[in-house]
Design a protein around this motif. Structure first.
Motif, PDB file in Angstrom:
ATOM      1  N   ILE A 255      35.073  74.515  14.641  1.00 17.63           N
ATOM      2  CA  ILE A 255      34.484  74.527  15.984  1.00 17.63           C
ATOM      3  C   ILE A 255      34.503  73.129  16.588  1.00 17.63           C
ATOM      4  O   ILE A 255      34.862  72.941  17.757  1.00 17.63           O
ATOM      5  CB  ILE A 255      33.046  75.070  15.921  1.00 17.63           C
ATOM      6  N   HIS A 256      34.176  72.119  15.806  1.00 16.85           N
ATOM      7  CA  HIS A 256      34.108  70.754  16.316  1.00 16.85           C
ATOM      8  C   HIS A 256      35.480  70.248  16.768  1.00 16.85           C
ATOM      9  O   HIS A 256      35.573  69.495  17.738  1.00 16.85           O
ATOM     10  CB  HIS A 256      33.540  69.821  15.243  1.00 16.85           C
ATOM     11  N   GLN A 257      36.542  70.641  16.073  1.00 17.19           N
ATOM     12  CA  GLN A 257      37.855  70.109  16.431  1.00 17.19           C
ATOM     13  C   GLN A 257      38.514  70.878  17.571  1.00 17.19           C
ATOM     14  O   GLN A 257      39.447  70.375  18.187  1.00 17.19           O
ATOM     15  CB  GLN A 257      38.784  70.103  15.221  1.00 17.19           C
ATOM     16  N   THR A 258      38.023  72.063  17.874  1.00 14.12           N
ATOM     17  CA  THR A 258      38.637  72.860  18.940  1.00 14.12           C
ATOM     18  C   THR A 258      37.805  72.909  20.217  1.00 14.12           C
ATOM     19  O   THR A 258      38.341  73.198  21.287  1.00 14.12           O
ATOM     20  CB  THR A 258      38.889  74.304  18.466  1.00 14.12           C
ATOM     21  N   VAL A 259      36.518  72.629  20.125  1.00 17.11           N
ATOM     22  CA  VAL A 259      35.634  72.644  21.305  1.00 17.11           C
ATOM     23  C   VAL A 259      35.294  71.204  21.655  1.00 17.11           C
ATOM     24  O   VAL A 259      34.688  70.492  20.842  1.00 17.11           O
ATOM     25  CB  VAL A 259      34.346  73.443  21.039  1.00 17.11           C
ATOM     26  N   PRO A 260      35.682  70.718  22.836  1.00 16.83           N
ATOM     27  CA  PRO A 260      35.446  69.312  23.193  1.00 16.83           C
ATOM     28  C   PRO A 260      33.969  68.936  23.114  1.00 16.83           C
ATOM     29  O   PRO A 260      33.089  69.672  23.562  1.00 16.83           O
ATOM     30  CB  PRO A 260      35.971  69.219  24.636  1.00 16.83           C
ATOM     31  N   LEU A 261      33.715  67.772  22.484  1.00 16.49           N
ATOM     32  CA  LEU A 261      32.387  67.158  22.438  1.00 16.49           C
ATOM     33  C   LEU A 261      31.333  68.050  21.779  1.00 16.49           C
ATOM     34  O   LEU A 261      30.136  67.897  22.020  1.00 16.49           O
ATOM     35  CB  LEU A 261      31.927  66.776  23.852  1.00 16.49           C
ATOM     36  N   THR A 347      42.362  67.538  21.761  1.00 14.50           N
ATOM     37  CA  THR A 347      43.112  66.436  22.359  1.00 14.50           C
ATOM     38  C   THR A 347      44.617  66.724  22.382  1.00 14.50           C
ATOM     39  O   THR A 347      45.317  66.285  23.296  1.00 14.50           O
ATOM     40  CB  THR A 347      42.840  65.125  21.599  1.00 14.50           C
ATOM     41  N   ASN A 348      45.120  67.460  21.401  1.00 17.10           N
ATOM     42  CA  ASN A 348      46.530  67.832  21.419  1.00 17.10           C
ATOM     43  C   ASN A 348      46.814  68.825  22.540  1.00 17.10           C
ATOM     44  O   ASN A 348      47.828  68.724  23.238  1.00 17.10           O
ATOM     45  CB  ASN A 348      46.931  68.432  20.066  1.00 17.10           C
ATOM     46  N   VAL A 349      45.910  69.784  22.722  1.00 21.10           N
ATOM     47  CA  VAL A 349      46.050  70.728  23.829  1.00 21.10           C
ATOM     48  C   VAL A 349      45.987  69.994  25.162  1.00 21.10           C
ATOM     49  O   VAL A 349      46.751  70.289  26.092  1.00 21.10           O
ATOM     50  CB  VAL A 349      44.961  71.814  23.743  1.00 21.10           C
ATOM     51  N   ASP A 350      45.110  68.995  25.257  1.00 20.92           N
ATOM     52  CA  ASP A 350      45.015  68.204  26.477  1.00 20.92           C
ATOM     53  C   ASP A 350      46.338  67.529  26.812  1.00 20.92           C
ATOM     54  O   ASP A 350      46.768  67.498  27.968  1.00 20.92           O
ATOM     55  CB  ASP A 350      43.929  67.137  26.335  1.00 20.92           C
TER      56      ASP A 350
END
Length: 386
Positions: A255-261, A347-350
């Motif tokens: 969850i932490h790595q896929t949902v920003p902040l 961040t990669n999706v960004d």
């Protein structure tokens, strides 16, 4: 050359290689081999699927013949690269420089540095954008050098490897059709990257003598620099196998790595029962394993392959610039999948969304006829005209 056009080369082969190195590096405890076997089986299945599906990169001649300098896409890409370079300079001016001030400063993100680092982390785009888009030699090599020096100064080994990988792949794909593959140049880049990586690893994390993992004879007989490489390659599959054997479940990391902040993605200092707290990586598929078990981890391997497949399709028919940047990124995160999560992170999706938006913005700009570049100015041209 046929292998270079095979997308699964960037995912299946590194995963199989990392699993083999892991088996060679450790005396695996009972049950750890099941997770490594799962990763190797998924890699083999992806390779077979790729061979049967016939998905390929465009003919390499299209990479060579496509000229970007002077186009709308090049203008937007250069503006983006200069913006990234500006954030790199801010990072160095406003905060401690890890290589110069304190090697442990690489992990210090207070005072707004984490927001600047979200942009400066994209420094790996500077070498390929410089090679492909800059007409002026000084600008071209300034971007290349800046994209490789900044990660060294902040001791960011991942960004350094990403920049070197993008540089080498662009050189290979854009070489002259009558020239042989530039293996000497690629090997030199690889050796330089491996050497700098090992040195930065020793500066960043200190000596390896305190580790108590069940290393095998090959690891123990290797010099310090080779030990760092063996540990870097094998730690992900080893921890993956360890967590599968321990049946540990915790969805918070995913969850932490896929949902920003939503929280920290660091595994150090968490309840995850790693065999060594300082060796805290576990492959791209590690968070899925902890969240929903082995079936979820296996599914994530194929989802990553489908994502890579999508990036390859975006290169057809004429290798658009931002499609190429997306592919360079996806090929790299697949290459590094045996180490740590870099694809299934926000961040990669960004970055990919940003590339799609820049491609759309470039399409709105007035059309300008590209100026033919000087062939002798580019490093992939290794033959001379007569």
């Amino acid at each position: 050359m046929r292998l270079l056009r095979l997308p699964s080369l960037w995912l299946a082969v590194p995963l199989l290689f990392a699993c083999a190195v892991t088996v060679m590096t450790y005396h695996l405890p009972e049950g750890y081999g099941e997770g490594i076997t799962l990763l190797a089986s998924c890699a083999g299945a992806v390779l077979l699927l790729d061979l049967l599906a016939g998905n390929r990169l465009p003919p390499l001649a299209r990479f060579r013949l496509r000229q970007y300098a002077g186009t709308r896409e090049a203008f937007v890409a250069l503006a983006f690269a200069l913006a990234v370079l500006g954030f790199c300079l801010l990072d160095l001016l406003l905060f401690p420089v890890a290589l110069v001030d304190d090697p442990h400063a690489y992990a210090t993100m207070e005072g707004g540095r984490e927001h600047i680092r979200h942009i400066s982390d994209m420094c790996w785009v500077l070498p390929p954008v410089g090679l492909l888009c800059a007409r002026k030699r000084w600008l071209r090599w300034s971007l290349v050098v800046a994209g490789l020096v900044f990660p060294v100064l902040v001791i960011d080994r991942n960004r350094l490897l990403n920049g070197l990988f993008a540089l080498a792949l662009v050189i290979v794909l854009r070489r002259d059709e009558h020239a042989p593959l530039p293996w000497k140049r690629v090997v030199l880049i690889a050796l330089a990257g491996a050497t700098v990586f090992s040195v930065l690893g020793m500066l960043r994390s200190g000596p390896l003598e305190g580790l108590t993992l069940p290393f095998g004879d090959v690891y123990r007989a290797s010099p310090q620099g080779i030990k760092w490489l063996l540990l870097y390659i094998s730690a992900g599959p080893y921890n993956f196998g360890a967590i599968q054997a321990k049946h540990y479940l915790d969805a918070s990391f995913l969850i932490h790595q896929t949902v920003p902040l939503s929280g920290s993605v660091a595994t150090a200092g968490t309840p995850i029962p790693l065999d060594s707290p300082t060796v805290n990586v576990g492959t791209e598929f590690f968070p899925f394993l902890m969240a929903w078990g082995p079936a979820s981890a296996a599914a994530s391997v194929f989802v990553l392959y489908l994502w890579l497949h999508w990036s390859v399709r975006r290169l057809w028919p004429n290798v658009p610039l931002f499609g190429l940047l997306i592919f360079l990124r996806m090929a790299y995160v697949c290459l590094m999948a045996p180490f740590a999560p870099q694809a299934f992170i926000w961040t990669n999706v960004d970055f990919i969304v940003l590339c799609l938006l820049m491609q759309l913005f470039a399409a709105w700009l007035p059309v300008r006829a590209p100026v033919p570049p000087d062939p002798s100015a580019y490093p992939w041209n290794t033959t001379r005209s007569t």
